[in-house]
Design an enzyme around this catalytic site. Sequence first.
Site, short mmCIF file in Angstrom:
data_model
loop_
_atom_site.label_atom_id
_atom_site.label_comp_id
_atom_site.label_asym_id
_atom_site.label_seq_id
_atom_site.Cartn_x
_atom_site.Cartn_y
_atom_site.Cartn_z
N TYR A 112 0.85 -1.19 0.00
CA TYR A 112 0.00 0.00 0.00
C TYR A 112 0.89 1.24 0.00
O TYR A 112 1.97 1.23 -0.58
CB TYR A 112 -0.94 -0.12 1.22
CG TYR A 112 -2.06 0.88 1.23
CD1 TYR A 112 -2.87 1.09 0.11
CD2 TYR A 112 -2.30 1.65 2.37
CE1 TYR A 112 -3.88 2.02 0.13
CE2 TYR A 112 -3.33 2.59 2.39
CZ TYR A 112 -4.10 2.77 1.27
OH TYR A 112 -5.10 3.70 1.30
N LYS A 167 -20.35 -19.51 -11.26
CA LYS A 167 -19.47 -19.33 -12.43
C LYS A 167 -18.09 -18.82 -11.97
O LYS A 167 -17.06 -19.21 -12.53
CB LYS A 167 -20.08 -18.33 -13.43
CG LYS A 167 -21.41 -18.77 -14.02
CD LYS A 167 -21.26 -19.56 -15.30
CE LYS A 167 -22.62 -20.05 -15.77
NZ LYS A 167 -22.57 -21.00 -16.86
C1 LIG Z 1 -25.45 -23.60 -17.68
C2 LIG Z 1 -26.04 -22.29 -17.97
O1 LIG Z 1 -25.35 -21.34 -18.23
C3 LIG Z 1 -27.48 -22.17 -17.96
O2 LIG Z 1 -28.19 -23.16 -17.77
O3 LIG Z 1 -27.95 -21.02 -18.12
MG LIG Z 2 -26.39 -19.49 -18.24
#
Ligand SMILES: CC(=O)C(=O)O
Ligand SMILES: [Mg+2]
Length: 436
Positions: A112, A167
Amino acid sequence: MGQVQFMRNLIIETPSVPGNFAKVAKAIGELEGDMGDIQTIKVGTLTTIRDIAISCSNEAHLLKIVDAVNAIGGGISVHAVTDDVLQAHEGGKIHMKGRMEIRSLGDLRRVYTPGVANVCEVIKNDPDQARYFTGISNSVAIVTDGTAILGLGNIGPVAGMPVMEGKAVLFDQFAGISGVPILLDTSDPDQVVETVKHIHKGFGGILLEDIGSPHCFEIEERLKAELSIPVMHDDQHGTAVVTLASVISACQQSGVELADSVVGQIGLGAAGLAISRMLMEYGVKEMRGVDRNEEARNRLADHGGSVVDSVEELMETCDIIVATTGVAGLIKPEMVRKGQIILALSNPNAEITPEDALAAGAAFAADGRLVNNILGFPGIFRGALNANAKEITYPMLIAAAQAIVESTKPGDLVPHPLDPNVHQNVAAAVERVANS
Ligand SMILES: CC(=O)C(=O)O
Ligand SMILES: [Mg+2]
Ligand SMILES: NC(=O)C1=CN([C@@H]2O[C@H](COP(=O)(O)OP(=O)(O)OC[C@H]3O[C@@H](n4cnc5c(N)ncnc54)[C@H](O)[C@@H]3O)[C@@H](O)[C@H]2O)C=CC1
């Protein structure tokens, strides 16, 4: 078993006598409960307690299983029903963590102020240095407006956050990428594009996720044109890559020539249109589609596909069927023709279960748990970021599909998603094409 909507854990006590667990498994199996992970929580001299994950159709189905286990007798009983999936989400699934530990004042001054100011100057004088001295080039924004969360529909971005966090976990684990969910409180294309443009400088790439059609098409096209970092709508192209790979594998294994096959797509939204376009790009000459929405049908026609009038007609006339409607049970077993390849990809529940499709005569059948864009997007972005690519092109996507085919074991449609090789192979193929 029917569609899996319900996952719960049963905490079951049995007397510590060999054979009791088999009785429990039999009772669950006879009612078509699907057992997952089994954990032994306690082995006592008198009793043993196990935590058994069960997938079943709905709450009523679960209660029947509980009753059946309790009815075995001989001291076997269900102590509790828990919801492990919900518990796994407590506090969220992701956490931003520093890569440096601060153990001394010296560390503090390096990480920092005042030390950091020098790094700011370096980047100010040569902005390309941000690639080396920040995490920007290894970060991808996971952007959603919440309008098409899985097949659950327009449930809003906050309700969609568990998917976006999922994700991010996959990006981290399979590709070493920092995925950062961005929840947009607008689905107006102008506002989405403007917002993403204003935040893009903090990221090496943009993954658009679960943005519904038709506005997803305009948003992606405009962002691709206006930004010089990779932008990809996962539900379109991630899904199309993995679908192409599974169709190639199915054709190879059944001795069918893909180019000469008649392929039918049910549902021409984000996923369905992109799948149709990719299959045609790959050489499928006869691509047919059906959708309840007229604009969606017109889009397929504009891209060179032919539109049919009903799901029944499509099922009757096509060798390979792909479905992405979000409508569970849309394909009835009596519609299936012997020898068809059926990919019913809607999540969380498929248009037809693989078991029902195979029982009705399909040669190959899979659902969205198996044929899933998880096999595509982590490696595609890893490859694109490694190559410092400005965009993700069709040749990069086709190379990703081929890498998935080459990573597939004989007899399988696609590789196991936990096989790290598939993500590495996809990344290497995408990077190679991006650099060529
Ligand atoms: C896997 C995915 O991205 C969905 O089912 O929308
Ligand atoms: Mg999706
Ligand atoms: N397995 C995977 O990797 C993926 C699966 N999906 C699944 O695909 C489904 C659709 O997702 P998106 O394409 O993003 O949604 P979307 O909303 O863009 O498209 C759905 C399309 O299906 C059409 N449709 C709905 N009911 C229909 C019916 N009864 N007959 C004919 N057409 C019908 C709609 O008009 C729309 O065009 C979702 O369930 C999603 O989970 C999506 C992306 C990846």
